[in-house]
Motif scaffolding. Structure first.
Motif, short mmCIF file in Angstrom:
data_model
loop_
_atom_site.label_atom_id
_atom_site.label_comp_id
_atom_site.label_asym_id
_atom_site.label_seq_id
_atom_site.Cartn_x
_atom_site.Cartn_y
_atom_site.Cartn_z
N MET A 1 0.85 -1.20 0.00
CA MET A 1 0.00 0.00 0.00
C MET A 1 0.88 1.25 0.00
O MET A 1 1.76 1.40 0.85
N ARG A 2 0.70 2.12 -0.98
CA ARG A 2 1.59 3.26 -1.17
C ARG A 2 1.47 4.25 -0.03
O ARG A 2 2.46 4.84 0.41
N GLY A 3 0.29 4.48 0.51
CA GLY A 3 0.11 5.50 1.53
C GLY A 3 0.79 5.13 2.83
O GLY A 3 1.42 5.97 3.48
N SER A 4 0.71 3.87 3.27
CA SER A 4 1.25 3.46 4.56
C SER A 4 2.64 2.83 4.45
O SER A 4 3.29 2.60 5.47
N GLY A 5 3.06 2.52 3.23
CA GLY A 5 4.35 1.87 3.06
C GLY A 5 4.29 0.36 3.22
O GLY A 5 5.31 -0.32 3.06
N MET A 6 3.10 -0.17 3.52
CA MET A 6 2.96 -1.62 3.69
C MET A 6 2.86 -2.29 2.32
O MET A 6 2.40 -1.70 1.35
N LYS A 7 3.28 -3.53 2.26
CA LYS A 7 3.23 -4.31 1.03
C LYS A 7 2.54 -5.64 1.29
O LYS A 7 2.55 -6.16 2.39
N VAL A 8 1.92 -6.16 0.24
CA VAL A 8 1.25 -7.45 0.34
C VAL A 8 2.31 -8.56 0.35
O VAL A 8 3.19 -8.59 -0.50
N ASN A 9 2.19 -9.45 1.30
CA ASN A 9 3.08 -10.61 1.37
C ASN A 9 2.43 -11.74 0.56
O ASN A 9 1.55 -12.45 1.05
N PHE A 10 2.85 -11.89 -0.68
CA PHE A 10 2.23 -12.87 -1.56
C PHE A 10 2.53 -14.30 -1.13
O PHE A 10 1.79 -15.22 -1.48
N HIS A 11 3.61 -14.51 -0.38
CA HIS A 11 3.92 -15.86 0.08
C HIS A 11 2.92 -16.34 1.12
O HIS A 11 2.74 -17.55 1.30
N LYS A 12 2.26 -15.40 1.82
CA LYS A 12 1.24 -15.77 2.80
C LYS A 12 -0.17 -15.63 2.25
O LYS A 12 -1.15 -15.88 2.96
N SER A 13 -0.28 -15.20 1.01
CA SER A 13 -1.59 -14.95 0.41
C SER A 13 -2.04 -16.17 -0.40
O SER A 13 -1.23 -16.87 -1.01
N LYS A 14 -3.35 -16.40 -0.40
CA LYS A 14 -3.95 -17.49 -1.16
C LYS A 14 -5.17 -16.97 -1.91
O LYS A 14 -5.82 -16.02 -1.47
N LEU A 15 -5.45 -17.61 -3.03
CA LEU A 15 -6.57 -17.21 -3.87
C LEU A 15 -7.63 -18.29 -3.81
O LEU A 15 -7.36 -19.46 -4.09
N ALA A 16 -8.86 -17.89 -3.44
CA ALA A 16 -9.99 -18.82 -3.42
C ALA A 16 -11.02 -18.33 -4.43
O ALA A 16 -11.37 -17.15 -4.45
N VAL A 17 -11.50 -19.22 -5.30
CA VAL A 17 -12.46 -18.85 -6.33
C VAL A 17 -13.65 -19.80 -6.27
O VAL A 17 -13.55 -20.92 -5.76
N ILE A 18 -14.76 -19.34 -6.81
CA ILE A 18 -15.99 -20.13 -6.86
C ILE A 18 -16.51 -20.09 -8.29
O ILE A 18 -16.59 -19.02 -8.90
N SER A 19 -16.83 -21.25 -8.83
CA SER A 19 -17.46 -21.40 -10.16
C SER A 19 -16.56 -20.86 -11.28
O SER A 19 -17.05 -20.21 -12.20
N LEU A 20 -15.26 -21.11 -11.19
CA LEU A 20 -14.34 -20.76 -12.27
C LEU A 20 -13.60 -22.01 -12.72
O LEU A 20 -13.32 -22.91 -11.92
N GLN A 21 -13.26 -22.07 -13.99
CA GLN A 21 -12.51 -23.21 -14.50
C GLN A 21 -11.10 -23.22 -13.92
O GLN A 21 -10.54 -22.18 -13.55
N GLU A 22 -10.51 -24.41 -13.86
CA GLU A 22 -9.22 -24.57 -13.21
C GLU A 22 -8.12 -23.79 -13.91
O GLU A 22 -7.26 -23.19 -13.26
N ASP A 23 -8.13 -23.74 -15.27
CA ASP A 23 -7.07 -23.02 -15.98
C ASP A 23 -7.18 -21.51 -15.74
O ASP A 23 -6.17 -20.81 -15.63
N VAL A 24 -8.40 -21.00 -15.63
CA VAL A 24 -8.58 -19.57 -15.35
C VAL A 24 -8.08 -19.26 -13.94
O VAL A 24 -7.41 -18.25 -13.70
N THR A 25 -8.39 -20.14 -12.99
CA THR A 25 -7.93 -19.95 -11.62
C THR A 25 -6.41 -19.95 -11.55
O THR A 25 -5.80 -19.12 -10.85
N THR A 26 -5.78 -20.84 -12.29
CA THR A 26 -4.32 -20.92 -12.29
C THR A 26 -3.70 -19.65 -12.84
O THR A 26 -2.69 -19.15 -12.32
N ARG A 27 -4.29 -19.10 -13.90
CA ARG A 27 -3.75 -17.87 -14.49
C ARG A 27 -3.86 -16.71 -13.52
O ARG A 27 -2.95 -15.89 -13.39
N PHE A 28 -4.98 -16.62 -12.81
CA PHE A 28 -5.14 -15.55 -11.83
C PHE A 28 -4.12 -15.69 -10.70
O PHE A 28 -3.54 -14.70 -10.24
#
Length: 395
Positions: free
Chosen positions: A1-28
């Protein structure tokens, strides 16, 4: 986040999707540099994305039953009967000192425990009713926040009625709040309070604040048929007074006392004999009775005025041929308006209430309103005074 100087830790982040194909989920996931997470998943001890109708979804709730954490969950989903029974069992054991190893006999039924203290209970919340009440808040918010984006999304997706393809949450909401048979509690608990009138479909309501008004339909329709015209402010106020009189919502002294407004003398300000009520002021008061006698003599008819204003209106309206009713309703409304004006003149300006003057003003007021109301009424005041019924043939 630019205003606070904080950054997203992608190593601790996970993506959960509903009703999407597996290849689309993988690309996201590749685009966001995070891993894919299976659904359902546990967040803050609660199962997210699972079926609310399964016991396994509610198991974390049973463990945390005595905390505030499950409140959001039970305000969003309908609790299955089996889960409610399990929760009540846990609370019963806690109340009577039981445990998993040994049970104690409950001395009072759970239904009586959930009754209010004034009724001999302990005031413990009935979990099933509490769940339904929390779901009812969603319906209440939809009524008040219908212009909000979240409400528009729900309405566009599911509509206002039942939808076989809707989510389980939407189906449970309809079943609990606005459907048959248990959901009628929400609809029956609603009532309309007339404000500016922009959202009230008056004629679609069989009742208004619990008071039957179907017998007044014809009168109120005629009152509402007046078209507002420049210079007709007194006519519009007259329609409002007539409407409030028929519904017993005018500020007579008995109505003011009912609303706990201090009134030093409840008697009628015109006759000073009986207490002022809608029926007395506009029908049975000796001073107003003289006005009605002059009106009926002018019209060439007579009848015994009833004590009730509604009965007075019904009886008045059935004396005339159907082609004259609209005009004579205007006469009735003008008399009501002029009586109210004369009453206020005496109270607030220390004036006098002269039945003859009130009658003559009401007769003139009815002529003015009819001239504004309909283009076919072209008679002068002399014709109106001498032949009122003949003048009404042209309406």
């Amino acid at each position: 986040m630019r205003g606070s100087g904080m950054k997203v830790n992608f190593h601790k982040s996970k993506l959960a999707v509903i009703s999407l194909q597996e290849d689309v989920t993988t690309r996201f996931a590749s685009l966001l540099h995070c891993r894919v997470m299976a659904v359902p998943f546990v967040y803050l001890g609660l199962s997210i994305g699972g079926s609310p109708h399964r016991l396994s979804t509610w198991e974390p709730i049973l463990v945390k039953l005595l905390t505030a954490l499950p409140l959001y969950f039970i305000s969003f989903f309908r609790i299955p009967k089996g889960v409610t029974a399990k929760c009540n069992q846990i609370m019963t054991r806690f109340l009577w000192g039981g445990s998993e190893e040994g049970k104690k006999i409950p001395r009072v039924s759970w239904a009586n425990i959930c009754r209010p203290k004034l009724e001999g209970g302990l005031g413990v919340r009935d979990l099933d009713l509490f769940n339904v009440a929390l779901l009812g808040k969603w319906s209440w918010r939809m009524l008040h926040d219908h212009d909000q984006m979240w409400c528009k999304v729900l309405m566009s997706k599911y509509g206002k009625g039942h939808n076989s393809r809707a989510s389980s949450w939407w189906k449970d909401l309809l079943k609990s709040c606005v459907g048959e048979p248990a959901g009628l509690w929400f609809e029956n608990g609603l009532c309309w309070r007339l404000g500016e009138g922009n959202c009230t479909q008056f004629w679609g309501q069989g009742e208004f604040s619990g008071e039957k008004i179907s017998q007044l339909d014809s009168m109120l329709r005629i009152v509402s048929s007046f078209t507002p015209v420049k210079g007709m402010s007194d006519c519009e106020r007259g329609m409002g007074v007539g409407w409030k009189v028929l519904l017993n919502r005018i500020q007579t002294r008995d109505n003011l006392l009912r609303r706990q407004v201090p009134i030093p003398d409840p008697r009628c300000p015109l006759c000073s004999v009986d207490d002022e009520s809608v029926g007395h002021l506009f029908s049975s008061c000796s001073c107003v009775s003289q006005v009605w006698s002059l009106v009926l003599n002018w019209l060439g008819l007579s009848f015994a005025a009833p004590a009730s204003v509604k009965d007075h209106f019904v009886q008045f309206s059935h004396l005339w041929p159907s082609n004259k009713k609209a005009g004579l309703f205007t006469v009735w409304l003008a008399v009501i308006w002029q009586v109210w004006m004369g009453r206020n003149e005496k109270i607030f300006k220390d004036g006098s209430f002269d039945p003859v003057s009130v009658f003559e003003m009401a007769r003139l007021k009815a002529w003015e309103w009819l001239r504004y109301k309909t283009s076919s009424f072209l008679h002068g005041t002399a014709e109106w005074v001498n032949e009122p019924l003949a003048c009404l043939d042209d309406i």
